[in-house]
Design an enzyme around this catalytic site. Sequence first.
Site, PDB file in Angstrom:
ATOM      1  N   HIS A  72     -17.347  -5.899  -5.690  1.00 26.80           N
ATOM      2  CA  HIS A  72     -17.765  -5.941  -4.283  1.00 26.80           C
ATOM      3  C   HIS A  72     -18.868  -4.924  -4.038  1.00 26.80           C
ATOM      4  O   HIS A  72     -18.710  -3.750  -4.354  1.00 26.80           O
ATOM      5  CB  HIS A  72     -16.580  -5.646  -3.361  1.00 26.80           C
ATOM      6  CG  HIS A  72     -15.671  -6.818  -3.177  1.00 26.80           C
ATOM      7  ND1 HIS A  72     -14.982  -7.050  -2.017  1.00 26.80           N
ATOM      8  CD2 HIS A  72     -15.359  -7.840  -4.010  1.00 26.80           C
ATOM      9  CE1 HIS A  72     -14.278  -8.165  -2.133  1.00 26.80           C
ATOM     10  NE2 HIS A  72     -14.485  -8.659  -3.342  1.00 26.80           N
ATOM     11  N   TYR A 201     -12.738  -4.480   7.693  1.00 26.97           N
ATOM     12  CA  TYR A 201     -11.974  -3.421   8.359  1.00 26.97           C
ATOM     13  C   TYR A 201     -12.166  -3.616   9.859  1.00 26.97           C
ATOM     14  O   TYR A 201     -13.300  -3.655  10.336  1.00 26.97           O
ATOM     15  CB  TYR A 201     -12.488  -2.034   7.942  1.00 26.97           C
ATOM     16  CG  TYR A 201     -12.099  -1.652   6.532  1.00 26.97           C
ATOM     17  CD1 TYR A 201     -12.853  -2.052   5.426  1.00 26.97           C
ATOM     18  CD2 TYR A 201     -10.958  -0.885   6.288  1.00 26.97           C
ATOM     19  CE1 TYR A 201     -12.495  -1.704   4.134  1.00 26.97           C
ATOM     20  CE2 TYR A 201     -10.588  -0.517   4.996  1.00 26.97           C
ATOM     21  CZ  TYR A 201     -11.354  -0.936   3.928  1.00 26.97           C
ATOM     22  OH  TYR A 201     -10.984  -0.577   2.647  1.00 26.97           O
ATOM     23  N   PRO A 293      -3.974   4.761   3.447  1.00 28.04           N
ATOM     24  CA  PRO A 293      -4.696   3.814   2.577  1.00 28.04           C
ATOM     25  C   PRO A 293      -6.051   3.332   3.116  1.00 28.04           C
ATOM     26  O   PRO A 293      -6.775   2.645   2.393  1.00 28.04           O
ATOM     27  CB  PRO A 293      -3.720   2.632   2.455  1.00 28.04           C
ATOM     28  CG  PRO A 293      -2.777   2.774   3.583  1.00 28.04           C
ATOM     29  CD  PRO A 293      -2.707   4.212   3.936  1.00 28.04           C
ATOM     30  N   TYR A 385     -16.901   5.744   0.151  1.00 28.22           N
ATOM     31  CA  TYR A 385     -16.076   4.578  -0.190  1.00 28.22           C
ATOM     32  C   TYR A 385     -16.160   4.247  -1.679  1.00 28.22           C
ATOM     33  O   TYR A 385     -15.142   3.956  -2.317  1.00 28.22           O
ATOM     34  CB  TYR A 385     -16.492   3.364   0.657  1.00 28.22           C
ATOM     35  CG  TYR A 385     -15.470   2.250   0.625  1.00 28.22           C
ATOM     36  CD1 TYR A 385     -14.410   2.231   1.532  1.00 28.22           C
ATOM     37  CD2 TYR A 385     -15.546   1.231  -0.319  1.00 28.22           C
ATOM     38  CE1 TYR A 385     -13.455   1.222   1.495  1.00 28.22           C
ATOM     39  CE2 TYR A 385     -14.592   0.218  -0.373  1.00 28.22           C
ATOM     40  CZ  TYR A 385     -13.552   0.225   0.543  1.00 28.22           C
ATOM     41  OH  TYR A 385     -12.606  -0.770   0.498  1.00 28.22           O
TER      42      TYR A 385
HETATM   43  P1  RFL Z   1       3.468   6.087  -8.143  1.00 23.42           P
HETATM   44  O1  RFL Z   1       2.778   4.773  -8.217  1.00 23.42           O
HETATM   45  O2  RFL Z   1       4.306   6.362  -6.941  1.00 23.42           O
HETATM   46  O3  RFL Z   1       4.363   6.226  -9.462  1.00 23.42           O
HETATM   47  C1  RFL Z   1       5.298   7.271  -9.631  1.00 23.42           C
HETATM   48  C2  RFL Z   1       6.390   6.796 -10.577  1.00 23.42           C
HETATM   49  O4  RFL Z   1       7.321   7.846 -10.789  1.00 23.42           O
HETATM   50  C3  RFL Z   1       8.644   7.323 -10.758  1.00 23.42           C
HETATM   51  N1  RFL Z   1       9.583   8.401 -10.408  1.00 23.42           N
HETATM   52  C4  RFL Z   1      10.423   8.988 -11.288  1.00 23.42           C
HETATM   53  N2  RFL Z   1      10.628   8.766 -12.591  1.00 23.42           N
HETATM   54  C5  RFL Z   1      11.570   9.532 -13.191  1.00 23.42           C
HETATM   55  N3  RFL Z   1      12.302  10.479 -12.547  1.00 23.42           N
HETATM   56  C6  RFL Z   1      12.123  10.721 -11.231  1.00 23.42           C
HETATM   57  N4  RFL Z   1      12.836  11.642 -10.602  1.00 23.42           N
HETATM   58  C7  RFL Z   1      11.146   9.965 -10.556  1.00 23.42           C
HETATM   59  N5  RFL Z   1      10.702   9.927  -9.276  1.00 23.42           N
HETATM   60  C8  RFL Z   1       9.762   8.994  -9.206  1.00 23.42           C
HETATM   61  C9  RFL Z   1       8.576   6.230  -9.708  1.00 23.42           C
HETATM   62  O5  RFL Z   1       9.617   5.288  -9.858  1.00 23.42           O
HETATM   63  C10 RFL Z   1       7.182   5.642  -9.994  1.00 23.42           C
HETATM   64  O6  RFL Z   1       7.249   4.583 -10.926  1.00 23.42           O
HETATM   65  O7  RFL Z   1       2.429   7.292  -8.267  1.00 23.42           O
HETATM   66  P2  RFL Z   1       1.060   7.402  -9.117  1.00 23.42           P
HETATM   67  O8  RFL Z   1       1.273   6.908 -10.516  1.00 23.42           O
HETATM   68  O9  RFL Z   1       0.556   8.775  -8.893  1.00 23.42           O
HETATM   69  O10 RFL Z   1       0.065   6.331  -8.449  1.00 23.42           O
HETATM   70  C11 RFL Z   1      -0.437   6.520  -7.143  1.00 23.42           C
HETATM   71  C12 RFL Z   1      -0.710   5.163  -6.481  1.00 23.42           C
HETATM   72  O11 RFL Z   1       0.436   4.358  -6.615  1.00 23.42           O
HETATM   73  C13 RFL Z   1      -1.095   5.301  -4.992  1.00 23.42           C
HETATM   74  O12 RFL Z   1      -1.919   6.414  -4.777  1.00 23.42           O
HETATM   75  C14 RFL Z   1      -1.839   4.049  -4.457  1.00 23.42           C
HETATM   76  O13 RFL Z   1      -1.008   2.920  -4.482  1.00 23.42           O
HETATM   77  C15 RFL Z   1      -2.329   4.269  -3.003  1.00 23.42           C
HETATM   78  N6  RFL Z   1      -2.948   3.072  -2.413  1.00 23.42           N
HETATM   79  C16 RFL Z   1      -4.268   2.755  -2.691  1.00 23.42           C
HETATM   80  N7  RFL Z   1      -4.996   3.498  -3.557  1.00 23.42           N
HETATM   81  C17 RFL Z   1      -6.275   3.143  -3.896  1.00 23.42           C
HETATM   82  O14 RFL Z   1      -6.918   3.871  -4.674  1.00 23.42           O
HETATM   83  N8  RFL Z   1      -6.885   2.007  -3.397  1.00 23.42           N
HETATM   84  C18 RFL Z   1      -6.211   1.192  -2.519  1.00 23.42           C
HETATM   85  O15 RFL Z   1      -6.750   0.152  -2.136  1.00 23.42           O
HETATM   86  C19 RFL Z   1      -4.871   1.566  -2.109  1.00 23.42           C
HETATM   87  N9  RFL Z   1      -4.180   0.805  -1.267  1.00 23.42           N
HETATM   88  C20 RFL Z   1      -2.221   2.261  -1.528  1.00 23.42           C
HETATM   89  C21 RFL Z   1      -2.869   1.117  -0.956  1.00 23.42           C
HETATM   90  C22 RFL Z   1      -0.894   2.535  -1.201  1.00 23.42           C
HETATM   91  C23 RFL Z   1      -0.207   1.730  -0.320  1.00 23.42           C
HETATM   92  N10 RFL Z   1       1.151   2.060  -0.033  1.00 23.42           N
HETATM   93  C24 RFL Z   1       2.219   1.161  -0.195  1.00 23.42           C
HETATM   94  C25 RFL Z   1       1.493   3.437   0.219  1.00 23.42           C
HETATM   95  C26 RFL Z   1      -2.195   0.301  -0.086  1.00 23.42           C
HETATM   96  C27 RFL Z   1      -0.868   0.609   0.268  1.00 23.42           C
HETATM   97  C28 RFL Z   1      -0.185  -0.293   1.279  1.00 23.42           C
HETATM   98  C1  PHB Z   2      -5.591  -3.581  -0.597  1.00 23.22           C
HETATM   99  O1  PHB Z   2      -6.189  -4.596  -0.975  1.00 23.22           O
HETATM  100  O2  PHB Z   2      -4.376  -3.440  -0.771  1.00 23.22           O
HETATM  101  C2  PHB Z   2      -6.333  -2.515   0.111  1.00 23.22           C
HETATM  102  C3  PHB Z   2      -7.718  -2.581   0.168  1.00 23.22           C
HETATM  103  C4  PHB Z   2      -8.426  -1.602   0.853  1.00 23.22           C
HETATM  104  C5  PHB Z   2      -7.738  -0.568   1.460  1.00 23.22           C
HETATM  105  C6  PHB Z   2      -6.356  -0.490   1.384  1.00 23.22           C
HETATM  106  C7  PHB Z   2      -5.647  -1.473   0.703  1.00 23.22           C
HETATM  107  O3  PHB Z   2      -8.451   0.373   2.148  1.00 23.22           O
END
Ligand code: RFL
Ligand code: PHB
Length: 394
Positions: A72, A201, A293, A385
């Site tokens: 994109h 957005y 997010p 971004y």
């Molecule tokens: P995670 O993915 O939470 O993984 C951590 C892992 O640790 C395990 N764990 C344990 N294991 C053993 N013993 C324990 N005591 C433990 N406690 C926890 C858990 O089960 C899990 O498997 O962290 P990590 O690896 O640092 O990754 C971070 C990302 O997941 C997170 O920052 C992103 O998903 C945030 N996010 C987005 N980030 C982007 O860069 N671009 C995006 O478009 C974006 N969109 C989003 C998002 C997060 C969202 N939510 C649900 C908060 C959209 C959403 C809706």
């Molecule tokens: C997504 O596709 O899940 C998504 C994309 C952009 C954002 C957050 C989430 O800023």
Amino acid sequence: MRTQVAIIGAGPSGLLLGQLLHKAGIDNIILERQTGEHVLGRVRAGVLEQVCIDLLDEAGVGERMHKEGLVHSGIEMLFDGQRHRVDMNKLTGGKNVMVYGQTEVTHDLMNARQAEGLPTVYEAHNVKVHDFDTTRPRVTYEKNGQTHPIECDFIAGCDGFHGVCRASAPRSAISEYEKVYPFGWLGILADTPPVCEELIYVNSPRGFALCSQRSKTRSRYYLQVPLTDKVEEWTDEAFWQELRLRLDDEAREHLVTGPSFEKSIAPLRSFVTEPMRFGRMFLAGDACHIVPPTGAKGLNLAATDVKYLSSAMIEFYQEKSEAGIDTYSQRCLGRVWRAERFSWWFTSLMHRFPDDGAIVAKFQHAELDYLMHSESGQRMIAENYVGLPLDFGS
Ligand code: RFL
Ligand code: PHB
């Protein structure tokens, strides 16, 4: 059992770190509390910055991403019923982002780890970290009714916001900064073609909305909702109806609806822990910082932490130098705070806050109008971004 690096958590941070260390000949074990299926079932991020793409390539897991990911070069901003395009590619001298789901990234990393026969213990319960203030840290976990010890050189806390590593750091050594937002994001996935080729957005009088996607046939949509809303109360029909009301005429016409196969509400939070190192234990990713997010930064920040942490460890083993591990926290935190600032700002600009009056909506519109008519304003959005350069500010 003994390993060089004990990694807690098999999310994207832990899996990517494990892969990069393995490539450099450093052995590691990953302990994950959940099953692999559970980890893959969590629907989260969708947008990867170039730095993250490069790292996945370096880890040797980029092949499917390049085949299936969507490049994109711009995003659309909708307010006051009008859409405006931010041409990120033009404004940043040729940079883009890639739309490729976190689920797919995790899948590719898990497959690579399995193919190389690297040890991952799923359903590792009651993980505890010990003696990380010495040069001989240990980790223990329970599985099948037995306690298993692991001796290691380093512990990598990649265990997310609710993990055990940050919680085990001495309270006197840690500073935490937090802001909880008074709304959540209700997200759905549906096998329908995305409403627009690019992400939209939306700042609307009814609240924020985001039109995102996972592929040409899979859409991801989000709505700002009150924190009191329950996901069970949102039927698909109600979701599509509310989304339509937040869109412009053209998008409303193009919107293809259908049954959702995932629906969840995520709270929004800004959170940073300082420092990110406690002796021989290092925190990375959501374990030490959370962004709302809106700026699509969470996974990308996790990837840069892992980049700095893997190079620090490689330097330690290959060059017998502690310089990288000594500066890890400081190097990461500069980038973390820049991304925190952008995510907080973008969230504040695009959402309706329950306690704000009509004047704040007017301020938001005036700011959006200014940004969309100022090249430097648009460039500020674009360069944040796509991700600021790694050497920004140095
Ligand atoms: P995670 O993915 O939470 O993984 C951590 C892992 O640790 C395990 N764990 C344990 N294991 C053993 N013993 C324990 N005591 C433990 N406690 C926890 C858990 O089960 C899990 O498997 O962290 P990590 O690896 O640092 O990754 C971070 C990302 O997941 C997170 O920052 C992103 O998903 C945030 N996010 C987005 N980030 C982007 O860069 N671009 C995006 O478009 C974006 N969109 C989003 C998002 C997060 C969202 N939510 C649900 C908060 C959209 C959403 C809706
Ligand atoms: C997504 O596709 O899940 C998504 C994309 C952009 C954002 C957050 C989430 O800023």
